[in-house]
Design a protein around this motif. Structure first.
Motif: not given
Length: 428
Positions: A335-362
């Motif tokens: 969220p800190i990295i994406l704040w300048d480009d996304c502002n509040w969109i960092v919340v759904p962006a983090t959700f999508i990224s975590a769901a995708s990458l943790f899914c592969i690891e799981e």
């Protein structure tokens, strides 16, 4: 020196509300020691105990209970997800047939898989980390919004950073996930091949026993030997799958006394191998045939070794921990990295990224232990049915082959006789 006691009369406002005016005053006992310097006051510490004391616990007990309550609340979702996942890990898998393969490659499979997402073990295991990192993203976005809106003092900094470090480390994270999943799939493939050899070896061993043991005096021992052969893959399945009930799975395959010996042993598959080995020694066989049958036991020993190696030796823990730590730090700072480009969109962006990458690891973690992923119950049942069918068809097939050999011999004699009569026949 005897310690004196003092009687303290409490004020009336400390008396119990329910007590009458005629009741005696509350009495407490205070105990202290005389000091050698009576001129200095002694600091007394005593507790007043009465039946009307308040019900509220001491402050330390209250704070510890509140801490335990918070911890239990935080652990509730992960514990629930893990419990559901483990229950579904123990569910019996089924072998594919022609109809299942048609459904597997159906064009509607994507919709079917999407609708069944809530029942997926992988999705359930994603709930704790995805909720945690999405909450962190929400907190960071709220904090930055408060700083921008001047709701906080000026010395509070805005949490933002350049995305260049993420662009440089993204390939490293991708390689970690790919290697982690590939290593887990290699273990799954090794477990599948091991059980393929075990099943094939069991069928071949039983076939040679059925065809090679012909003495009528060995009928009971032959039957018991076939039961041990059928029971071996079942015992090995119970040995490698957590939560299996060996007594329930073996009670219909072994006799009561044999089952008691197997269950009392520490290693059920090796105990059944001992039964098989001793049974071969007691059969009336020539040495060459006995050696051939005993050589089949090497397949069982090899299968035990491979299964126990896969169970006891995981992927190097340093690699697993590195992948997990990398993922956690990545999403904590995303969220800190994406704040300048996304502002509040960092919340759904983090959700999508975590769901995708943790899914592969799981997925890599789930298939790292291959045996719950295999349809071992169905494979053991298939071996049992195949051997039972071979036993039932043995006499029928043997009788038909003997009849064919007899008919072939009779035809040969009749042909020779007809040929001789035609040769000796004289023209009229």
């Amino acid at each position: 020196m005897r310690k004196p006691t003092n009687t303290i009369h409490l004020p009336t406002n400390l008396a119990s509300p329910s007590s009458s005016s005629s009741s005696p005053p509350l009495r407490t006992t205070q105990t202290f020691n005389f000091t050698p310097f009576p001129s200095k006051p002694t600091k007394l510490s005593f507790r007043v105990s009465s039946s009307h004391s308040g019900d509220s616990p001491p402050p330390s007990t209250s704070s510890s209970s509140q801490t335990l309550t918070i911890i239990s609340i935080l652990r509730a979702v992960p514990d629930w997800a893990d419990a559901v996942k483990e229950r579904r890990m123990q569910q019996k898998k089924s072998l594919y047939n022609h109809e299942t393969w048609v459904q597997h490659r159906s064009s509607w499979r994507h919709i079917r898989h999407l609708l069944s997402s809530l029942s997926s073990r992988v999705i359930l295991s994603l709930i704790p980390p995805v909720i945690a990192f999405t909450s962190v993203a929400t907190i960071i976005a709220s904090y930055n919004s408060a700083v921008i809106s001047h709701w906080l003092p000026e010395f509070f900094p805005l949490l933002r950073a350049s995305s260049l470090p993420y662009q440089l480390t993204a390939p490293a994270l991708a390689l970690l996930l790919v290697f982690r999943t590939e290593a887990s799939y290699s273990r799954f493939e090794e477990g599948r091949k091991a059980w393929t050899k075990i099943i094939a070896g069991t069928n071949d061993f039983a076939r040679q026993v059925i065809a090679g043991v012909e003495s009528s005096g060995d009928a009971l021992l032959k039957k018991a030997l076939l039961q041990y052969i059928i029971a071996f893959p079942v015992a090995l399945k119970c040995h490698v799958i957590y939560g299996s009930d060996a007594r329930q799975d073996l009670q219909n395959l072994l006799e009561v006394d044999d089952l008691a010996v197997v269950l009392s042993s520490k290693h059920h598959p090796r105990c059944i191998i001992e039964f098989i080995s001793l049974s071969l020694q007691l059969l009336h066989l020539d040495d060459a045939k006995r050696l051939v049958l005993e050589s089949k036991l090497s397949c069982f020993h090899e299968g035990i070794g491979v299964c126990e190696q896969l169970m006891g030796i995981p992927i190097p823990l340093s690699y697993t921990r590195l992948t997990s730590r990398f993922l956690v730090l990545w999403h904590l700072t995303l969220p800190i990295i994406l704040w300048d480009d996304c502002n509040w969109i960092v919340v759904p962006a983090t959700f999508i990224s975590a769901a995708s990458l943790f899914c592969i690891e799981e997925v890599g973690v789930l298939i790292e232990e291959p045996f719950p992923m295999l349809a071992l119950d169905e494979l053991c049942k298939l071996v049992h049915n195949n051997i039972q069918e071979s036993i039932a068809n043995e006499k029928l097939i043997r009788a038909q082959l003997i009849a064919k050999r007899k008919n072939s011999s009779d035809n040969k004699h009749s042909t020779n006789g007809r040929f001789n009569s035609e040769v000796n026949r004289k023209p009229g």
